[in-house]
Design a protein around this motif. Structure first.
Motif, PDB file in Angstrom:
ATOM      1  N   PRO A  20      46.124 -71.867 -77.244  1.00 50.64           N
ATOM      2  CA  PRO A  20      47.353 -72.503 -76.764  1.00 50.64           C
ATOM      3  C   PRO A  20      48.263 -71.532 -75.845  1.00 50.64           C
ATOM      4  CG  PRO A  20      47.396 -72.995 -79.039  1.00 50.64           C
ATOM      5  CD  PRO A  20      46.225 -71.979 -79.031  1.00 50.64           C
ATOM      6  N   LEU A  21      48.368 -70.373 -75.827  1.00 52.92           N
ATOM      7  CA  LEU A  21      49.010 -69.309 -74.909  1.00 52.92           C
ATOM      8  C   LEU A  21      48.036 -69.160 -73.664  1.00 52.92           C
ATOM      9  CD1 LEU A  21      51.112 -67.316 -74.251  1.00 52.92           C
ATOM     10  CD2 LEU A  21      49.947 -65.529 -75.415  1.00 52.92           C
ATOM     11  N   LYS A  22      46.732 -69.225 -73.958  1.00 55.39           N
ATOM     12  CA  LYS A  22      45.832 -69.184 -72.655  1.00 55.39           C
ATOM     13  C   LYS A  22      46.150 -70.424 -71.974  1.00 55.39           C
ATOM     14  CE  LYS A  22      40.797 -69.203 -71.498  1.00 55.39           C
ATOM     15  NZ  LYS A  22      40.537 -68.257 -70.673  1.00 55.39           N
ATOM     16  N   GLU A  26      47.464 -70.615 -67.960  1.00 60.12           N
ATOM     17  CA  GLU A  26      46.849 -70.822 -66.694  1.00 60.12           C
ATOM     18  C   GLU A  26      47.229 -72.198 -66.125  1.00 60.12           C
ATOM     19  OE1 GLU A  26      42.872 -71.666 -68.544  1.00 60.12           O
ATOM     20  OE2 GLU A  26      42.517 -69.516 -68.581  1.00 60.12           O
ATOM     21  N   SER A  27      47.893 -72.837 -66.909  1.00 58.37           N
ATOM     22  CA  SER A  27      48.627 -74.167 -66.452  1.00 58.37           C
ATOM     23  C   SER A  27      49.886 -73.699 -65.777  1.00 58.37           C
ATOM     24  CB  SER A  27      49.310 -75.057 -67.480  1.00 58.37           C
ATOM     25  OG  SER A  27      50.366 -74.429 -68.255  1.00 58.37           O
ATOM     26  N   LEU A  28      50.645 -72.542 -65.861  1.00 54.68           N
ATOM     27  CA  LEU A  28      51.537 -72.126 -65.245  1.00 54.68           C
ATOM     28  C   LEU A  28      51.183 -71.547 -63.754  1.00 54.68           C
ATOM     29  CD1 LEU A  28      54.761 -71.590 -65.476  1.00 54.68           C
ATOM     30  CD2 LEU A  28      54.081 -69.227 -66.344  1.00 54.68           C
ATOM     31  N   ILE A  29      49.887 -70.812 -63.720  1.00 51.68           N
ATOM     32  CA  ILE A  29      49.564 -70.259 -62.404  1.00 51.68           C
ATOM     33  C   ILE A  29      48.772 -71.321 -61.699  1.00 51.68           C
ATOM     34  CG2 ILE A  29      47.629 -68.702 -61.731  1.00 51.68           C
ATOM     35  CD1 ILE A  29      48.320 -66.961 -64.189  1.00 51.68           C
ATOM     36  N   ARG A  40      40.151 -72.855 -60.322  1.00 49.88           N
ATOM     37  CA  ARG A  40      41.128 -72.600 -61.130  1.00 49.88           C
ATOM     38  C   ARG A  40      41.065 -71.232 -61.483  1.00 49.88           C
ATOM     39  NH1 ARG A  40      44.566 -76.364 -63.010  1.00 49.88           N
ATOM     40  NH2 ARG A  40      44.466 -75.452 -65.079  1.00 49.88           N
ATOM     41  N   TYR A  41      42.129 -70.643 -61.686  1.00 47.90           N
ATOM     42  CA  TYR A  41      42.461 -69.354 -62.509  1.00 47.90           C
ATOM     43  C   TYR A  41      42.124 -69.500 -63.974  1.00 47.90           C
ATOM     44  CZ  TYR A  41      44.457 -65.034 -64.372  1.00 47.90           C
ATOM     45  OH  TYR A  41      44.551 -64.023 -65.118  1.00 47.90           O
ATOM     46  N   SER A  42      41.388 -68.556 -64.413  1.00 47.06           N
ATOM     47  CA  SER A  42      41.129 -68.477 -65.937  1.00 47.06           C
ATOM     48  C   SER A  42      41.481 -67.135 -66.329  1.00 47.06           C
ATOM     49  CB  SER A  42      39.586 -68.832 -66.045  1.00 47.06           C
ATOM     50  OG  SER A  42      39.454 -68.619 -67.354  1.00 47.06           O
ATOM     51  N   ILE A  43      42.323 -66.821 -67.166  1.00 47.28           N
ATOM     52  CA  ILE A  43      42.773 -65.494 -67.737  1.00 47.28           C
ATOM     53  C   ILE A  43      41.762 -64.772 -68.564  1.00 47.28           C
ATOM     54  CG2 ILE A  43      44.060 -66.267 -69.682  1.00 47.28           C
ATOM     55  CD1 ILE A  43      45.951 -63.968 -69.099  1.00 47.28           C
ATOM     56  N   LEU A  44      41.374 -63.630 -68.294  1.00 43.23           N
ATOM     57  CA  LEU A  44      40.376 -63.008 -69.112  1.00 43.23           C
ATOM     58  C   LEU A  44      40.734 -62.646 -70.252  1.00 43.23           C
ATOM     59  CD1 LEU A  44      39.037 -60.453 -66.482  1.00 43.23           C
ATOM     60  CD2 LEU A  44      37.992 -62.588 -66.910  1.00 43.23           C
ATOM     61  N   ASN A  45      39.828 -62.561 -71.404  1.00 43.90           N
ATOM     62  CA  ASN A  45      40.282 -62.401 -72.967  1.00 43.90           C
ATOM     63  C   ASN A  45      41.224 -61.027 -72.969  1.00 43.90           C
ATOM     64  OD1 ASN A  45      39.736 -64.676 -74.066  1.00 43.90           O
ATOM     65  ND2 ASN A  45      38.044 -64.167 -75.291  1.00 43.90           N
ATOM     66  N   ARG A 126      51.979 -63.162 -78.927  1.00 43.83           N
ATOM     67  CA  ARG A 126      51.628 -64.506 -78.892  1.00 43.83           C
ATOM     68  C   ARG A 126      52.955 -65.594 -79.193  1.00 43.83           C
ATOM     69  NH1 ARG A 126      48.296 -67.873 -82.944  1.00 43.83           N
ATOM     70  NH2 ARG A 126      50.471 -67.299 -84.045  1.00 43.83           N
ATOM     71  N   ASP A 127      53.412 -65.332 -80.278  1.00 40.76           N
ATOM     72  CA  ASP A 127      54.594 -66.087 -80.875  1.00 40.76           C
ATOM     73  C   ASP A 127      55.679 -65.800 -80.033  1.00 40.76           C
ATOM     74  OD1 ASP A 127      52.649 -66.881 -82.835  1.00 40.76           O
ATOM     75  OD2 ASP A 127      53.855 -65.541 -84.181  1.00 40.76           O
ATOM     76  N   THR A 128      55.935 -64.766 -79.402  1.00 39.98           N
ATOM     77  CA  THR A 128      57.225 -64.624 -78.513  1.00 39.98           C
ATOM     78  C   THR A 128      57.190 -65.244 -77.164  1.00 39.98           C
ATOM     79  OG1 THR A 128      57.566 -62.436 -79.543  1.00 39.98           O
ATOM     80  CG2 THR A 128      58.328 -62.834 -77.403  1.00 39.98           C
TER      81      THR A 128
END
Length: 526
Positions: A20-22, A26-29, A40-45, A126-128
């Motif tokens: 969900p954070l990932k 990505e939706s923000l960027i 589309r940008y995909s954040i690396l693990n 993550r929770d923050t």
């Protein structure tokens, strides 16, 4: 004393727990719509985990020992050392962990405890970030940006352990002490080849993806396993997402396979046309007369002349070939294969993606493995890589290692080794100077040696897995043994189980004593 981040394991189920954070990042960027060839940008693990760790450790508050102890670890999946050393942040991690856990009884020198602490801090981060508008606040806060690390990553790939020992088994891919970066794998169905390929890919990508010298890949997925939607979680192991999957049945591959000769001398086109004519005849094992081969070569020259040296198409090649036939309505073997390639429509008419600068998985299971279309896809993409590498400078070098730019993985490679595959041979020849690695996987050891080329002699690492048939001649050539030593290696190969392989022991050869091979238990990844 700073903490040592040596053997730190991933938290269990990271991919699903942090998805969900990932998605939110990505939706923000990414814009809601993309234009042209924009991807589309995909954040690396690694980057996602590092963000969560830093945010977690920067969040004040009392740490609960029970929360740490409840973290489950994914045994067998460890962080690369570069995860902690990236941008020289290891001292910061060490200081923050000591600060946050100074009033607990946790043993920070224990790797399992430290792994759980790091996992707990990632969950805290993550929770923050998921709460309120915290993610937006972090993203749009002002501040300087750290410079990218400029060191070439050391590609010392951890693939498993030696035999029953705990000693780690590694493959040195890019030190200046080795002769090349090529790997060949021979293993029968069920030997664990797919998992081994995944381990090699995961190691190369996890070490390099966030460095200043990322190593991208091109994988030909003959079985469709890596591109299968049910195995979607595999992709995150290689720091890619489904945008890297190319299915030529759905749409043409975003490259033109043909060379651009704009401004080049005519003799270069003439030489290229002869080589291309020979290759097209080999793809479907057609019997082409000298007249047919000459006609095809001349048709290719005609096609380039009509485009003023710009890349041609199979359709243009076919039209020029038919124009030279006595009866264009009556197919011969050459026009027949050209028509197959035109109907298949497997390539675009121009380059719409960067074959070396990005990572791709080509879905191949929609075509017969030994058919002309599957062969054409691999052959022409290898030819394309040749064209690209001709234009590249030599790779970067420092005192210890050389840069690897890209690696190509061809499973079921025996289909591409059974004819004079000049692009593949050329790539192996130039790979060391330009930063290219080839990984070839096939079922039988004997496939790697033919009249045109000895792939064993040009591979740094021949990896032998379980075989259906064991070729004594190959063992003799590869290991330089006979008599009892040959018998011992033959017995070792025959006794291999799924996920095991043997490799040449260079130290034993140098010393002239001991076993000439080592057995490796490959890490179970997929």
């Amino acid at each position: 004393m700073p903490l040592l981040f040596g053997d730190i394991y991933f938290p269990e189920n990271f991919n699903t727990e942090f998805a969900p954070l990932k998605d939110k990042i990505e939706s923000l960027i990414n814009l809601s719509r993309s234009a042209g060839n924009e991807r589309r940008y995909s954040i690396l693990n690694n980057k996602l985990m590092r963000i969560c760790l830093l945010v977690g450790l920067s969040t004040p508050g009392k740490r609960d020992v029970k929360t740490v102890e409840a973290i489950k670890l994914q045994k067998g999946s460890r962080f690369q050392a570069s995860f902690f050393t990236h941008q020289e942040l290891a001292p910061l991690y060490s200081a923050l962990i000591k600060l946050r856990y100074n009033d607990t009884s946790l043993d920070l020198s224990n790797n399992n405890v430290l792994s759980r602490i790091i996992g707990a801090e990632m969950y805290r981060g993550r929770d923050t970030l998921m709460a309120d508008n915290n993610l937006e606040n972090y993203f749009f806060s002002t501040g300087g940006r750290a410079a990218l690390a400029k060191d070439i990553p050391v590609l010392n790939l951890l693939v498993g352990n030696y035999g029953d020992a705990e000693m780690e088994a590694t493959l040195d891919i890019n030190s200046r002490a080795i002769t090349n970066a090529q790997i060949i794998i021979a293993g029968a169905t069920g030997s664990g080849k797919t998992n081994l390929l995944a381990v090699l890919m995961q190691q190369i990508r996890s070490i390099s993806a966030e460095s200043s010298y990322p190593v991208n890949f091109l994988l030909f997925d003959y079985k469709g396993e890596f591109s299968d939607i049910q195995n979607n979680h595999w992709l995150s192991l290689f720091d890619v997402d489904r945008s890297c999957i190319l299915d030529p049945i759905e749409r043409p591959l975003p490259f033109t396979p043909f060379k651009n000769f704009t401004g080049r001398p005519q003799n270069e086109i003439n030489l290229y046309s002869t080589e291309m004519a020979s290759a097209l005849s080999s793809l479907d094992r057609v019997t082409a007369s000298s007249n047919m081969s000459n006609r095809l070569s001349e048709a290719i020259v005609d096609a380039y002349n009509s485009t003023n040296g710009q890349p041609i198409t199979f359709d243009l090649m076919l039209k020029n070939y038919q124009a030279r036939m006595k009866d264009p309505d009556k197919d011969d073997s050459i026009s027949s294969i050209l028509k197959q390639l035109v109907r298949a429509n497997i390539f675009d008419t121009e380059d719409r993606a960067d074959l070396v600068g990005e990572s791709f998985i080509v879905k191949m299971d929609g075509y017969p493995k030994d058919g002309p279309i599957a062969k054409a896809i691999v052959y022409f993409l290898m030819s394309k890589l040749n064209n690209i590498y001709e234009q590249l400078d030599k790779q970067a070098v420092n005192d210890d290692v050389v840069q690897i730019r890209h690696f190509s993985i061809i499973d079921e490679a025996h289909y591409m080794l059974s004819f004079d595959n000049r692009p593949l041979r050329n790539l192996i020849a130039v790979g060391r100077n330009k930063g290219l690695s080839i990984i070839l996987a096939t079922q039988n050891m004997a496939d790697f040696k033919n009249k045109g080329f000895d792939f064993y002699a040009n591979a740094q690492y021949p990896l032998i897995m379980k075989q259906q048939t064991i070729d004594d001649k190959v063992i003799k050539d590869l290991f330089g043994v006979s008599g009892q030593e040959l018998h011992d290696i033959r017995t070792a190969i025959a006794g291999l189980q799924k996920g095991e392989l043997i490799i040449k022991d260079q130290m034993a050869f140098a010393l002239g004593m001991g076993n000439k091979y080592k057995k490796i238990n490959v890490t179970h990844l997929i």
